[in-house]
Design a protein around this motif. Structure first.
Motif, short mmCIF file in Angstrom:
data_model
loop_
_atom_site.label_atom_id
_atom_site.label_comp_id
_atom_site.label_asym_id
_atom_site.label_seq_id
_atom_site.Cartn_x
_atom_site.Cartn_y
_atom_site.Cartn_z
N MET A 1 0.85 -1.17 0.00
CA MET A 1 0.00 0.00 0.00
C MET A 1 0.89 1.23 0.00
N ILE A 2 0.53 2.15 -0.83
CA ILE A 2 1.26 3.41 -0.93
C ILE A 2 0.31 4.54 -0.58
N LEU B 1 -5.74 0.00 6.06
CA LEU B 1 -5.41 -1.06 7.02
C LEU B 1 -6.48 -2.13 7.12
N ASP B 2 -7.59 -1.91 6.47
CA ASP B 2 -8.63 -2.93 6.41
C ASP B 2 -8.17 -4.11 5.54
N ARG C 1 0.05 -6.80 6.80
CA ARG C 1 1.24 -7.66 6.82
C ARG C 1 2.47 -6.96 6.25
N ASN C 2 2.32 -6.26 5.12
CA ASN C 2 3.47 -5.69 4.41
C ASN C 2 3.78 -4.25 4.78
N TYR D 1 -0.10 5.65 15.32
CA TYR D 1 -1.04 5.00 14.42
C TYR D 1 -0.63 3.54 14.24
N PRO D 2 -1.59 2.62 14.32
CA PRO D 2 -1.24 1.20 14.29
C PRO D 2 -0.96 0.63 12.89
N ALA D 3 -0.11 1.29 12.16
CA ALA D 3 0.26 0.80 10.83
C ALA D 3 1.76 0.55 10.81
N ARG D 4 2.14 -0.48 10.12
CA ARG D 4 3.57 -0.75 9.96
C ARG D 4 4.07 0.15 8.84
N LEU D 5 4.92 1.08 9.20
CA LEU D 5 5.46 2.03 8.24
C LEU D 5 6.73 1.42 7.65
N LYS D 6 6.63 1.06 6.39
CA LYS D 6 7.74 0.42 5.71
C LYS D 6 8.80 1.44 5.29
N LYS D 7 8.36 2.54 4.68
CA LYS D 7 9.26 3.60 4.20
C LYS D 7 8.52 4.91 4.14
#
Length: 156
Positions: A1-2, A32-33, A39-40, A72-78
């Protein structure tokens, strides 16, 4: 997701922090739904192409960064900051000092030609040199549909 935030389209004098943050959180909630997003993780692009100093709001940038760095409960990749103007670079370096090393390592200040090194061209919007056509209206309609479904489910 971007997640894409186009700084040149932001007008701090016409939009409150609360409205902007509500829009960001609203769209992140829908993103996030999706299980793959959970996951990613999320790649956040802060597109500064064509932005001027009048488009920039330091306090709002801090709030968005605080949101992304742990509230915020999101995995921030970059976080990719694209075509940052000179007037942005110095304050950004100072702001980075207040960010945990883990997040600092995920933040990259790049130019548009470097984007394909981080994201495949088919996942990049056309405005950033990719092949993906973005229809923001359709995305917002999808967000509304998800919200209505969640509200309906809560009352069943």
């Amino acid at each position: 997701m971007i997640a894409l935030f186009s700084a040149g389209k932001h007008s701090p004098t016409e939009t409150t922090h609360q409205t902007t943050l509500q829009g960001v959180v609203y769209q992140l909630d829908v993103a996030l739904d999706d299980y793959d997003t959970q996951r990613n993780g999320i790649i956040f692009i802060y597109n500064m192409t064509g932005s001027k100093y009048t488009n920039f709001d330091y306090d709002l940038s801090q709030k968005i960064l605080n949101l992304l760095k742990g509230a915020y409960p999101a995995r921030l990749k970059k976080v990719l900051i694209v075509t940052a103007p000179l007037w942005f670079k110095a304050p950004f370096r100072i702001l980075q000092l207040f960010v945990r090393e883990k997040l600092r390592d995920r933040v990259h200040m790049i130019n548009a030609s470097q984007l394909p090194q981080h994201i495949p061209k088919e996942c990049l919007p056309e405005e950033l040199g990719g092949t993906l056509r973005i229809d923001h209206g359709t995305w917002l309609a999808h967000c509304l549909k998800v919200l209505i479904t969640c509200i309906s489910a809560a009352f069943l």
